[in-house]
Write a protein that holds these residues in place. Sequence first.
Motif, PDB file in Angstrom:
ATOM      1  N   ASN A   1     -18.329 -53.846 -61.290  1.00 17.62           N
ATOM      2  CA  ASN A   1     -17.691 -52.821 -60.471  1.00 17.62           C
ATOM      3  C   ASN A   1     -16.227 -53.150 -60.185  1.00 17.62           C
ATOM      4  O   ASN A   1     -15.344 -52.285 -60.276  1.00 17.62           O
ATOM      5  CB  ASN A   1     -18.455 -52.636 -59.162  1.00 17.62           C
ATOM      6  N   ARG A   2     -15.964 -54.390 -59.835  1.00 20.60           N
ATOM      7  CA  ARG A   2     -14.579 -54.768 -59.536  1.00 20.60           C
ATOM      8  C   ARG A   2     -13.733 -54.783 -60.811  1.00 20.60           C
ATOM      9  O   ARG A   2     -12.562 -54.407 -60.790  1.00 20.60           O
ATOM     10  CB  ARG A   2     -14.545 -56.133 -58.847  1.00 20.60           C
ATOM     11  N   LEU A   3     -14.334 -55.206 -61.901  1.00 19.79           N
ATOM     12  CA  LEU A   3     -13.596 -55.204 -63.168  1.00 19.79           C
ATOM     13  C   LEU A   3     -13.257 -53.778 -63.591  1.00 19.79           C
ATOM     14  O   LEU A   3     -12.135 -53.498 -64.039  1.00 19.79           O
ATOM     15  CB  LEU A   3     -14.428 -55.901 -64.250  1.00 19.79           C
ATOM     16  N   GLU A   4     -14.216 -52.891 -63.426  1.00 14.23           N
ATOM     17  CA  GLU A   4     -13.968 -51.489 -63.785  1.00 14.23           C
ATOM     18  C   GLU A   4     -12.836 -50.900 -62.951  1.00 14.23           C
ATOM     19  O   GLU A   4     -12.012 -50.115 -63.447  1.00 14.23           O
ATOM     20  CB  GLU A   4     -15.249 -50.678 -63.584  1.00 14.23           C
ATOM     21  N   LYS A   5     -12.743 -51.318 -61.701  1.00 11.43           N
ATOM     22  CA  LYS A   5     -11.677 -50.825 -60.825  1.00 11.43           C
ATOM     23  C   LYS A   5     -10.301 -51.237 -61.356  1.00 11.43           C
ATOM     24  O   LYS A   5      -9.336 -50.460 -61.278  1.00 11.43           O
ATOM     25  CB  LYS A   5     -11.883 -51.370 -59.407  1.00 11.43           C
ATOM     26  N   ILE A   6     -10.207 -52.438 -61.921  1.00 13.38           N
ATOM     27  CA  ILE A   6      -8.937 -52.901 -62.499  1.00 13.38           C
ATOM     28  C   ILE A   6      -8.521 -51.986 -63.650  1.00 13.38           C
ATOM     29  O   ILE A   6      -7.358 -51.596 -63.772  1.00 13.38           O
ATOM     30  CB  ILE A   6      -9.061 -54.356 -63.008  1.00 13.38           C
ATOM     31  N   PHE A   7      -9.488 -51.645 -64.500  1.00 12.15           N
ATOM     32  CA  PHE A   7      -9.181 -50.790 -65.643  1.00 12.15           C
ATOM     33  C   PHE A   7      -8.875 -49.363 -65.208  1.00 12.15           C
ATOM     34  O   PHE A   7      -8.132 -48.644 -65.886  1.00 12.15           O
ATOM     35  CB  PHE A   7     -10.335 -50.829 -66.642  1.00 12.15           C
ATOM     36  N   LEU A   8      -9.441 -48.941 -64.083  1.00 18.99           N
ATOM     37  CA  LEU A   8      -9.122 -47.621 -63.548  1.00 18.99           C
ATOM     38  C   LEU A   8      -7.702 -47.573 -63.007  1.00 18.99           C
ATOM     39  O   LEU A   8      -6.990 -46.573 -63.160  1.00 18.99           O
ATOM     40  CB  LEU A   8     -10.105 -47.250 -62.436  1.00 18.99           C
ATOM     41  N   GLU A   9      -7.280 -48.650 -62.358  1.00 19.70           N
ATOM     42  CA  GLU A   9      -5.992 -48.674 -61.669  1.00 19.70           C
ATOM     43  C   GLU A   9      -4.821 -49.002 -62.582  1.00 19.70           C
ATOM     44  O   GLU A   9      -3.673 -48.680 -62.263  1.00 19.70           O
ATOM     45  CB  GLU A   9      -6.035 -49.672 -60.511  1.00 19.70           C
ATOM     46  N   HIS A  10      -5.094 -49.660 -63.712  1.00 19.05           N
ATOM     47  CA  HIS A  10      -4.024 -50.108 -64.594  1.00 19.05           C
ATOM     48  C   HIS A  10      -4.293 -49.666 -66.027  1.00 19.05           C
ATOM     49  O   HIS A  10      -5.427 -49.725 -66.491  1.00 19.05           O
ATOM     50  CB  HIS A  10      -3.898 -51.633 -64.566  1.00 19.05           C
ATOM     51  N   LYS A  11      -3.256 -49.267 -66.708  1.00 22.41           N
ATOM     52  CA  LYS A  11      -3.380 -48.889 -68.108  1.00 22.41           C
ATOM     53  C   LYS A  11      -3.224 -50.141 -68.980  1.00 22.41           C
ATOM     54  O   LYS A  11      -2.158 -50.433 -69.507  1.00 22.41           O
ATOM     55  CB  LYS A  11      -2.354 -47.829 -68.494  1.00 22.41           C
ATOM     56  N   ILE A  12      -4.306 -50.889 -69.092  1.00 24.95           N
ATOM     57  CA  ILE A  12      -4.280 -52.158 -69.809  1.00 24.95           C
ATOM     58  C   ILE A  12      -4.238 -51.900 -71.315  1.00 24.95           C
ATOM     59  O   ILE A  12      -4.992 -51.080 -71.836  1.00 24.95           O
ATOM     60  CB  ILE A  12      -5.505 -53.015 -69.428  1.00 24.95           C
ATOM     61  N   ASP A  13      -3.367 -52.621 -71.999  1.00 20.79           N
ATOM     62  CA  ASP A  13      -3.217 -52.463 -73.446  1.00 20.79           C
ATOM     63  C   ASP A  13      -3.962 -53.540 -74.228  1.00 20.79           C
ATOM     64  O   ASP A  13      -4.554 -53.263 -75.268  1.00 20.79           O
ATOM     65  CB  ASP A  13      -1.732 -52.506 -73.833  1.00 20.79           C
ATOM     66  N   ILE A  14      -3.901 -54.778 -73.744  1.00 19.70           N
ATOM     67  CA  ILE A  14      -4.452 -55.919 -74.469  1.00 19.70           C
ATOM     68  C   ILE A  14      -5.096 -56.872 -73.461  1.00 19.70           C
ATOM     69  O   ILE A  14      -4.604 -57.015 -72.333  1.00 19.70           O
ATOM     70  CB  ILE A  14      -3.356 -56.667 -75.258  1.00 19.70           C
ATOM     71  N   VAL A  15      -6.173 -57.535 -73.882  1.00 18.00           N
ATOM     72  CA  VAL A  15      -6.828 -58.537 -73.042  1.00 18.00           C
ATOM     73  C   VAL A  15      -6.747 -59.898 -73.723  1.00 18.00           C
ATOM     74  O   VAL A  15      -7.049 -60.030 -74.909  1.00 18.00           O
ATOM     75  CB  VAL A  15      -8.299 -58.180 -72.776  1.00 18.00           C
ATOM     76  N   VAL A  16      -6.314 -60.904 -72.955  1.00 14.11           N
ATOM     77  CA  VAL A  16      -6.383 -62.301 -73.385  1.00 14.11           C
ATOM     78  C   VAL A  16      -7.476 -62.958 -72.551  1.00 14.11           C
ATOM     79  O   VAL A  16      -7.331 -63.109 -71.333  1.00 14.11           O
ATOM     80  CB  VAL A  16      -5.035 -63.025 -73.199  1.00 14.11           C
TER      81      VAL A  16
END
Length: 343
Positions: free
Chosen positions: A63-78
């Motif tokens: 749930n908290r991880l999904e919130k990060i992706f909702l709030e930010h337009k993430i392009d790449i994950v390291v």
Amino acid sequence: MIVLVTGGAGFIGSHTCIELLNDGYEVIVIDNLSNSNIESIVRVEEITRKKIKFYNFDLSDHNRLEKIFLEHKIDIVVHLAGFKAVGESVLNPLNYYKNNLNGTITLCEVMSEYNVKKLIFSSSATVYSQSKFGKVSECSPLGATNPYGRTKLMIEKILGDIYISDHDWSIATLRYFNPIGAHSSGLIGEDPNGIPNNLVPYISQVASGKLEELKIFGNDYDTLDGTGVRDYIHVVDLAKGHLCAINRVKESKGNEAYNLGTGSGYSVMELIDAFEKVTGKKVPFRIVERRPGDIAICYADVLKANRELGWKAEKGIKEMCYDAWIWQTKNPNGYKTSEVTTV
């Protein structure tokens, strides 16, 4: 572009964040601080004079991880988050399987949900079979011999299956050899909890007088001086490898593994000698029995990373030892507790 770095407060993660920020990326870090310190983020911001959005929670929290992706337009994950001590993994294997696998699976689920399919994965040379010694290429036999290494190998298999199921993914798996050293500022470095598991922090603490002596596990190997030979790489060179991998996944799709090492090996005695020469400090040591499973020689074949990533390690063993010593002398007790506002 926005890069999410899991485990970004750790040794490799903090150095990688510096390189990302200096290269113009916006950086978001998720770290539960179970084996890292928030002070590293404060110091990364001090070095780069740029801000990091920091989130303190466990990666398996969907749930908290999904919130990060909702709030930010993430392009790449390291993806560097995970438990990392071989000995501890043998004593507590279920903790390692639960943490390392569940965190990765949750991360990939959320990435897929939000159509973020560019991933750099932090793997390890421990995925290679110990029946193989000498120069190790990406085609060498796989076969980890401890729970930590097996979690890395299992995750590599999971990522391979994800790509087979969906060819829109672009994945670069980086198999680290033996990262040592520290940032030249002396502000960030390797900060082990308790007695160090890794060789160079142990050497540094012996040289500083914090520990009495170094134990060398065997001096009867078929090497120049009888001690084991390994490929040591400066952590800054390793961090820069992540930038090259990002450039690769931005431009292509696929699932590829790359060795990150120097392509040459140093024995334990050669490392001690280099450390003593650059620091002027003696490192008392004692020879003890070999550890089960240790092999004589292991170093990376780095031709694939040179060719496909355009990456090559630049720093030598003396610079690795010097930077590790500067970190130790400036931070004899590692990071100090620091209060910082987290999101």
